[in-house]
Design a protein around this motif. Sequence first.
Motif, PDB file in Angstrom:
ATOM      1  N   ASP A 154      57.788  -6.692  90.558  1.00 37.72           N
ATOM      2  CA  ASP A 154      58.502  -7.978  90.508  1.00 37.72           C
ATOM      3  C   ASP A 154      59.488  -8.153  91.665  1.00 37.72           C
ATOM      4  N   GLN A 155      59.669  -7.111  92.483  1.00 36.95           N
ATOM      5  CA  GLN A 155      60.573  -7.237  93.639  1.00 36.95           C
ATOM      6  C   GLN A 155      59.846  -7.706  94.892  1.00 36.95           C
ATOM      7  N   ILE A 156      58.541  -7.949  94.792  1.00 30.52           N
ATOM      8  CA  ILE A 156      57.770  -8.360  95.966  1.00 30.52           C
ATOM      9  C   ILE A 156      57.868  -9.872  96.142  1.00 30.52           C
ATOM     10  N   ASP A 157      58.098 -10.284  97.377  1.00 26.51           N
ATOM     11  CA  ASP A 157      58.220 -11.710  97.690  1.00 26.51           C
ATOM     12  C   ASP A 157      56.862 -12.258  98.136  1.00 26.51           C
ATOM     13  N   LEU A 194      49.186  -5.923  98.654  1.00 24.09           N
ATOM     14  CA  LEU A 194      50.357  -6.583  98.066  1.00 24.09           C
ATOM     15  C   LEU A 194      49.954  -7.916  97.449  1.00 24.09           C
TER      16      LEU A 194
ATOM     17  N   VAL B  28      55.828  -2.597 103.470  1.00 25.54           N
ATOM     18  CA  VAL B  28      56.172  -2.874 102.066  1.00 25.54           C
ATOM     19  C   VAL B  28      57.631  -3.294 101.963  1.00 25.54           C
ATOM     20  N   CYS B  31      58.420  -6.867 102.762  1.00 24.16           N
ATOM     21  CA  CYS B  31      57.907  -7.894 101.853  1.00 24.16           C
ATOM     22  C   CYS B  31      58.688  -7.979 100.550  1.00 24.16           C
ATOM     23  N   LEU B  32      59.891  -7.399 100.522  1.00 27.70           N
ATOM     24  CA  LEU B  32      60.644  -7.420  99.271  1.00 27.70           C
ATOM     25  C   LEU B  32      61.513  -8.666  99.172  1.00 27.70           C
ATOM     26  N   LYS B  33      61.904  -8.983  97.955  1.00 29.63           N
ATOM     27  CA  LYS B  33      62.846 -10.084  97.733  1.00 29.63           C
ATOM     28  C   LYS B  33      64.220  -9.652  98.212  1.00 29.63           C
ATOM     29  N   TYR B  36      66.930  -6.555  97.460  1.00 36.21           N
ATOM     30  CA  TYR B  36      66.239  -5.264  97.544  1.00 36.21           C
ATOM     31  C   TYR B  36      65.827  -4.961  98.978  1.00 36.21           C
TER      32      TYR B  36
END
Lengths: 200, 68
Positions: A154-157, A194, B28, B31-33, B36
Amino acid sequence: MFRQASRLLGRSSRPPRVRAMCTEVPANSNKDSAFVEAWKKVSPTMEPPHTPSTYMEPRPPTPSSLPSKLTVNFVLPYSSQLSGKEVDMVMVPATTGQMGVLPGHVPTIAELKPGVLSVHEGSDVTKYFVSSGFAFIHANSVADIVAVEAVPIDQIDASLVQKGLAEFTQKLSSATTDLEKAEAQIGVDVHSALNSTITG
Amino acid sequence: MASNAAAPFWRAAGMTYITYSNICANLVRNCLKEPYKTEAISRERVHFAVSKWAEGKPEKPNVICVSA
């Protein structure tokens, strides 16, 4: 003078130590008997020193019956995500394909590709995205999973993933050298993984 | 047996496993929000201070910043 005698007597009968990173299950002691023997030859009056392996907890022996739970250790360079956690199953993204690991799995070492690691505990499923790493599955239903980077999914944008995927697809077509091509290919692979994680 | 196995494409291009896994990890992280992402990227940042030793004294240190 004889305060240590009981400890010294108890030590000599233990079985030898087995290497830590192999998939064979080490015997129930961490004392290196070869070292102790050599030490006794050189200095018979002094007790052998403690080595780092003496302080390590020995791995549990392989049980004769199939255990109902799998013990998972999942570590990253900066943190320990799961430590000795007992779960029903883990799905690891091995380079050969998604691999489900249940208790009593055959000992294996698997290289991981970018993909989803899911930890199943009853009806609870925890999903992580791992970048790359290795999974060591031991005969005693213990699995060690090592990754360079792992994040809860859930932290992936999603927008950044789309952007990255487009960027690396374009780079792949314009790459000239082998190295550039490989870098672009890695980019495409990681972003596709991803993307499929967040869409499905 | 292992020597006959086909090498992965990144290996054929002259990359090592460390290079490959670091590239994967970096992609990786990128590509995080937001909260984070900065945290993950700053975790990888490394500083070196390099200074040459000349005439019994260290010269002015040259700070090298590597953001993996």
